[in-house]
Scaffold this motif. Structure first.
Motif, PDB file in Angstrom:
ATOM      1  N   ALA A   1       0.951  -1.190   0.071  1.00  0.00           N
ATOM      2  CA  ALA A   1       0.028  -0.065  -0.058  1.00  0.00           C
ATOM      3  C   ALA A   1       0.882   1.301  -0.024  1.00  0.00           C
ATOM      4  CB  ALA A   1      -1.068  -0.003   1.224  1.00  0.00           C
ATOM      5  N   VAL A   2       0.426   2.320  -0.539  1.00  0.00           N
ATOM      6  CA  VAL A   2       1.253   3.471  -0.796  1.00  0.00           C
ATOM      7  C   VAL A   2       0.214   4.632  -0.485  1.00  0.00           C
ATOM      8  CG1 VAL A   2       0.997   3.543  -3.278  1.00  0.00           C
ATOM      9  CG2 VAL A   2       2.679   5.110  -2.053  1.00  0.00           C
ATOM     10  N   TRP A   3       0.718   5.681   0.392  1.00  0.00           N
ATOM     11  CA  TRP A   3      -0.045   6.710   0.493  1.00  0.00           C
ATOM     12  C   TRP A   3       0.432   7.904  -0.311  1.00  0.00           C
ATOM     13  CZ3 TRP A   3      -0.676   8.150   6.544  1.00  0.00           C
ATOM     14  CH2 TRP A   3      -1.253   7.158   7.334  1.00  0.00           C
ATOM     15  N   VAL A   4      -0.441   8.542  -1.187  1.00  0.00           N
ATOM     16  CA  VAL A   4      -0.236   9.452  -2.140  1.00  0.00           C
ATOM     17  C   VAL A   4      -0.873  11.006  -1.854  1.00  0.00           C
ATOM     18  CG1 VAL A   4      -0.185   9.965  -4.718  1.00  0.00           C
ATOM     19  CG2 VAL A   4       0.116   7.871  -3.747  1.00  0.00           C
ATOM     20  N   PRO A   5      -0.129  11.934  -1.680  1.00  0.00           N
ATOM     21  CA  PRO A   5      -0.770  13.240  -1.689  1.00  0.00           C
ATOM     22  C   PRO A   5      -1.647  13.554  -2.841  1.00  0.00           C
ATOM     23  CG  PRO A   5       1.360  13.360  -0.872  1.00  0.00           C
ATOM     24  CD  PRO A   5       1.279  12.004  -1.440  1.00  0.00           C
ATOM     25  N   ALA A   6      -2.867  13.964  -2.911  1.00  0.00           N
ATOM     26  CA  ALA A   6      -3.661  14.320  -3.986  1.00  0.00           C
ATOM     27  C   ALA A   6      -4.328  15.621  -3.973  1.00  0.00           C
ATOM     28  CB  ALA A   6      -4.708  13.174  -4.221  1.00  0.00           C
ATOM     29  N   ALA A   7      -4.530  16.298  -5.049  1.00  0.00           N
ATOM     30  CA  ALA A   7      -5.190  17.517  -5.283  1.00  0.00           C
ATOM     31  C   ALA A   7      -5.716  17.794  -6.753  1.00  0.00           C
ATOM     32  CB  ALA A   7      -4.331  18.623  -4.960  1.00  0.00           C
ATOM     33  N   LEU A   8      -6.947  18.210  -6.666  1.00  0.00           N
ATOM     34  CA  LEU A   8      -7.484  18.558  -8.012  1.00  0.00           C
ATOM     35  C   LEU A   8      -7.488  19.875  -8.361  1.00  0.00           C
ATOM     36  CD1 LEU A   8      -9.411  16.637  -9.934  1.00  0.00           C
ATOM     37  CD2 LEU A   8     -11.271  17.651  -8.995  1.00  0.00           C
ATOM     38  N   ASP A   9      -6.515  20.074  -9.516  1.00  0.00           N
ATOM     39  CA  ASP A   9      -6.246  21.425 -10.086  1.00  0.00           C
ATOM     40  C   ASP A   9      -6.050  22.236  -9.115  1.00  0.00           C
ATOM     41  OD1 ASP A   9      -7.320  20.715 -12.503  1.00  0.00           O
ATOM     42  OD2 ASP A   9      -9.483  21.178 -11.979  1.00  0.00           O
TER      43      ASP A   9
END
Length: 308
Positions: free
Chosen positions: A189-197
């Motif tokens: 499993a991997v935690w990934v920072p995410a953001a839309l536009d």
């Protein structure tokens, strides 16, 4: 089978209670797991109980918690409390954390590899209903998965030998591929920072998080391999975090995160799967997207989010 979950972040520039709003948004949009870690805001088991009572179905993955802070009895009691009070499927993740947290905050010795190995073994035995050090859990949770957060080779070996899953945080897809080779068939499993536009406030939030990880061993070497050795050297020389954050290029944020349009984020998640991840935990940036609602609502139809 691949799946995508959601991580409750603890952004320093956001209200603490937003963690519960993120839990509700993750549940309503059908994501397959809610990860609940711990830093300087909430006790993880208390927050998990609150999240379980506020949501309807999402499985709860508690941790990674510092293995050197709680005893196996305390970990088993905490997990049992969440499971019994919420009626929700629960699992546990453990990590080494850092000397500052383990020794300074909690007054425990820094023995990450030995402590992790023994904690996983004893906690598993207690959850399975065995008596350990004279203690037996009244309501065992037999078969509960225990994940191990790992970065370097030593902890990865412990994860492979003792854990049910390896967990990585804030890493490149190339690093995932390297751990995949070392972890064999163990789920990853991997935690990934995410953001839309992402706008300027969101990028500032993400850069501030990255600045914390520039100096620590392992992370610094990974960022150096990505071409940002100067920032690592400055961090290790003691340059203030705020100054470092201001100099972090967007390219470095992109190298360890999933940002951009909905298609960009979905494609990036796919790259982590292609590198060998079985599960991706999205860490929603919330500076311009409260509780990550827009991100989660937009991405849910594009990703393998449903419960396994």
């Amino acid at each position: 089978m691949t799946s995508v979950g959601v991580v409750t972040p603890f952004w320093l520039d956001r209200p603490p209670g937003e963690a519960l709003d993120i839990a509700v948004a993750a549940d309503e949009t059908g994501f397959g797991a809610l990860w609940i870690g711990e830093m300087a805001t909430f006790d993880a088991f208390a927050l998990a109980t609150a999240a379980g009572l506020r949501t309807s179905r999402i499985p709860l993955r508690i941790g990674p918690l510092a293995a050197g802070v709680r005893s196996p009895v305390a970990l088993a009691l905490g997990l049992s409390t969440v499971a019994e009070t919420t009626g929700r499927s629960c699992s546990l993740a453990l990590g080494a954390s850092s000397p500052r947290i383990v020794t300074q905050w909690h007054g425990q010795p820094w023995e990450p590899v030995r402590r992790m190995r023994q904690t996983v073994r004893d906690t598993r035995a207690i959850l399975n209903g065995e008596r350990v050090a004279g203690f037996r859990l009244r309501h065992p949770l037999a078969g509960t998965p225990i994940s191990v957060a790992a970065f370097g080779p030593a902890m990865t070996r412990v994860a492979v030998q003792e854990g049910d899953e390896v967990v990585l945080n804030l890493v490149s897809a190339a690093h995932v591929a390297d751990v995949r080779r070392r972890a064999g068939e163990l789920p990853l499993a991997v935690w990934v920072p995410a953001a839309l536009d992402p706008g300027p406030d969101t990028l500032r939030q993400l850069r501030s998080q990255l600045a914390v990880y520039l100096a620590p061993p392992g992370y610094g070497e990974m960022f150096t391999a990505l071409g940002h050795g100067s920032l690592v050297d400055q961090a290790r020389a003691g340059r203030p975090r705020a100054e470092l954050a201001a100099d972090i290029p967007t390219g470095l944020v992109e190298a360890v995160g999933a940002i951009g349009s909905a298609d960009d984020v979905a494609r990036r998640v796919g790259e982590y799967f292609a590198a060998g991840a079985d599960h991706v935990g999205l860490v929603p940036a919330t500076a311009e997207d409260p509780a990550g609602r827009r991100l989660l609502g937009t991405l849910a139809p594009l990703l393998p989010t449903r419960h396994r």
